[in-house]
Design a protein around this motif. Structure first.
Motif, mmCIF file in Angstrom:
data_model
loop_
_atom_site.group_PDB
_atom_site.id
_atom_site.type_symbol
_atom_site.label_atom_id
_atom_site.label_comp_id
_atom_site.label_asym_id
_atom_site.label_seq_id
_atom_site.Cartn_x
_atom_site.Cartn_y
_atom_site.Cartn_z
ATOM 1 N N ASN A 2 0.824 -1.204 0.000
ATOM 2 C CA ASN A 2 0.000 0.000 0.000
ATOM 3 C C ASN A 2 0.858 1.253 0.000
ATOM 4 O O ASN A 2 1.964 1.251 0.570
ATOM 5 C CB ASN A 2 -0.902 0.020 1.241
ATOM 6 N N PRO A 3 0.394 2.357 -0.593
ATOM 7 C CA PRO A 3 1.101 3.633 -0.430
ATOM 8 C C PRO A 3 1.074 4.026 1.027
ATOM 9 O O PRO A 3 0.090 3.774 1.737
ATOM 10 C CB PRO A 3 0.292 4.596 -1.291
ATOM 11 N N VAL A 4 2.154 4.624 1.516
ATOM 12 C CA VAL A 4 2.241 4.937 2.943
ATOM 13 C C VAL A 4 2.525 6.412 3.139
ATOM 14 O O VAL A 4 3.027 7.097 2.250
ATOM 15 C CB VAL A 4 3.362 4.114 3.632
ATOM 16 N N ILE A 92 -7.795 1.795 11.890
ATOM 17 C CA ILE A 92 -6.597 2.080 11.092
ATOM 18 C C ILE A 92 -6.902 1.965 9.607
ATOM 19 O O ILE A 92 -7.527 1.001 9.151
ATOM 20 C CB ILE A 92 -5.448 1.102 11.452
ATOM 21 N N ASP A 93 -6.395 2.924 8.847
ATOM 22 C CA ASP A 93 -6.399 2.850 7.382
ATOM 23 C C ASP A 93 -5.070 2.234 6.952
ATOM 24 O O ASP A 93 -4.009 2.874 7.107
ATOM 25 C CB ASP A 93 -6.560 4.240 6.784
ATOM 26 N N PRO A 94 -5.070 1.017 6.436
ATOM 27 C CA PRO A 94 -3.785 0.377 6.088
ATOM 28 C C PRO A 94 -2.944 1.191 5.120
ATOM 29 O O PRO A 94 -1.704 1.118 5.154
ATOM 30 C CB PRO A 94 -4.225 -0.960 5.457
ATOM 31 N N ALA A 95 -3.583 1.969 4.261
ATOM 32 C CA ALA A 95 -2.834 2.742 3.268
ATOM 33 C C ALA A 95 -1.977 3.819 3.906
ATOM 34 O O ALA A 95 -1.048 4.336 3.267
ATOM 35 C CB ALA A 95 -3.807 3.374 2.263
ATOM 36 N N VAL A 99 4.919 0.689 8.507
ATOM 37 C CA VAL A 99 5.637 -0.365 9.218
ATOM 38 C C VAL A 99 4.905 -0.653 10.527
ATOM 39 O O VAL A 99 4.266 0.233 11.108
ATOM 40 C CB VAL A 99 7.107 0.066 9.481
ATOM 41 N N LEU A 100 4.991 -1.886 10.989
ATOM 42 C CA LEU A 100 4.436 -2.268 12.280
ATOM 43 C C LEU A 100 5.554 -2.295 13.313
ATOM 44 O O LEU A 100 6.629 -2.865 13.068
ATOM 45 C CB LEU A 100 3.782 -3.649 12.222
ATOM 46 N N HIS A 120 2.242 -5.628 6.006
ATOM 47 C CA HIS A 120 3.220 -4.577 6.276
ATOM 48 C C HIS A 120 4.498 -5.154 6.895
ATOM 49 O O HIS A 120 4.458 -6.194 7.554
ATOM 50 C CB HIS A 120 2.633 -3.539 7.232
ATOM 51 N N PRO A 121 5.637 -4.497 6.681
ATOM 52 C CA PRO A 121 6.867 -4.917 7.348
ATOM 53 C C PRO A 121 6.687 -4.908 8.863
ATOM 54 O O PRO A 121 5.984 -4.057 9.411
ATOM 55 C CB PRO A 121 7.899 -3.884 6.903
ATOM 56 N N ARG A 122 7.363 -5.851 9.557
ATOM 57 C CA ARG A 122 7.163 -6.021 10.997
ATOM 58 C C ARG A 122 8.477 -5.897 11.751
ATOM 59 O O ARG A 122 9.426 -6.645 11.492
ATOM 60 C CB ARG A 122 6.592 -7.413 11.292
#
Length: 373
Positions: A2-4, A92-95, A99-100, A120-122
């Motif tokens: 997703n765009p962040v 939360i909006d994932p976009a 990072v988590l 998402h990266p963790r």
């Protein structure tokens, strides 16, 4: 992917500590220091559980989830995680997330955040209670091992924490483990509270500051202090935990002045009004942030030589056996009578604390997130 949302400080993190807002503990203070405030060191959607007292003041940037039923095992734990996940999906909006930041490798927040944002990266951050609870609870051990397996990076504040993690999760990929020490607020290093001058040193003023849970060793400390004269003990701890300790204090004859559960600026002022901080922990300490904050305020640290504390304090503190009256009496007498020992420990403490500015912790975590995104 997703765009962040990005800022000068890096990708926006999603992070969740499933303790009620207002809970005591070093992990909570670190969480709030890093992710909340008007200008957080790490931009984040930061979550905790709703406080039991609705009058609790929340810091800027902290979101709370009204989910109850926190537990550790069985079907109720699975239901708790599912409810946390649903609350996070709604909030939360994932976009917007880059990072988590998984606080603890165990408990409910970590699997809930992983299920709410699976792509998402963790970055998993190891504290201390997650390791202790994973040792004692099968379901928590399973969560810890799964988190260690799926995380892109596992951050430990000390080598001792990495060693302990690998004992619990021997299949974890050692290449994912990154050593990033926790830190204390930069302004405490540059502008500590003044230490008032002291005219008499006939009594040694000791301070215990923190939770009074079993692994913190306060009961052993009280028993060891009972036969030692010339000691003034102050305790800064949660009220209910101090009340639970009160019968032992009464039986042992140790007179302790209860300071309350102090807000950070009050605690820093209390540091400046004592001669030594005592840390009688019986097991590993993740980092011992309270010890570093004490050192930044010019307060020497007398500590049990457990993993984590040994690494962080090294020669800047005084290691002793805080559970043995004879050993403790000898070392307290040294503090009281050895010319120049307390000033030398104060100077060593200042230098040691200066190695751990919180801004460095935040910057290193941000750079790690940038690498993963």
């Amino acid at each position: 992917m997703n765009p962040v949302v990005r800022s000068d400080a890096g990708p926006l993190a999603a992070t969740f500590l499933d303790l009620p807002a207002g809970s005591p503990g070093g992990s909570v203070e670190l969480f709030l220091d890093l992710y909340t405030g008007d200008n957080p060191l790490i931009p984040a959607r930061a979550f905790m559980l709703a406080p039991a007292d609705p009058r609790t003041r929340l810091p800027a940037g902290l979101n709370v989830l009204p989910v109850s039923g926190k537990c550790l095992e069985g079907a109720l734990f699975s239901r708790y995680v599912a409810e946390l996940r649903q609350a996070l999906v709604t909030a939360i909006d994932p976009a917007q997330i880059g990072v988590l930041h998984l606080q603890h490798l165990a408990f409910g927040a970590t699997p809930a955040l992983l299920r709410a944002l699976p792509n998402h990266p963790r970055i998993a951050l190891v504290h201390g209670t997650d390791l202790l609870f994973a040792e004692a609870h099968r379901d928590q051990l399973q969560v810890l091992r799964e988190t260690a397996r799926t995380a892109d990076a596992i951050v430990v504040p000390t080598g001792a924490m990495a060693d302990h993690l690998l004992q619990l999760a021997p299949q974890a990929d050692r290449r994912k483990i990154v050593h990033i020490p926790w830190g204390i607020p930069d302004h405490l290093l540059t502008d500590p509270p003044p230490r008032p001058s002291r005219s008499s040193a006939s009594h040694l003023r000791l301070l215990y500051a923190g939770r009074l849970t079993a692994e913190k060793g306060a009961e052993h400390l009280v028993t060891a202090l009972a036969p030692i004269p010339g000691i003034e003990l102050s305790i800064a701890a949660p009220r209910a935990q101090f009340h639970a300790l009160a019968p032992l204090l009464q039986r042992s004859g140790v007179r302790a002045r209860y300071l309350g559960w102090l807000r950070r600026p009050q605690l820093w002022k209390a540091f400046a009004e004592h001669d030594a901080l005592v840390m009688p922990s019986t097991t590993l300490e993740a980092m011992g942030l309270v010890a570093l904050e004490a050192q930044a305020c010019g307060l020497p640290v007398l500590h049990q030589p457990v993993p984590g504390l040994n690494e962080v304090l090294a020669a800047s503190g005084m290691a002793t056996d805080l559970s043995q009256p004879a050993t403790l009496a000898r070392d307290l007498d040294r503090l009281r009578t050895a010319l120049g020992l307390l000033p030398a420990l104060r100077q060593a403490g200042y230098a040691n604390a200066a190695r751990y500015p919180l801004s460095t912790t935040a910057q290193t975590l941000t750079e790690l997130g940038q690498q993963l995104t």
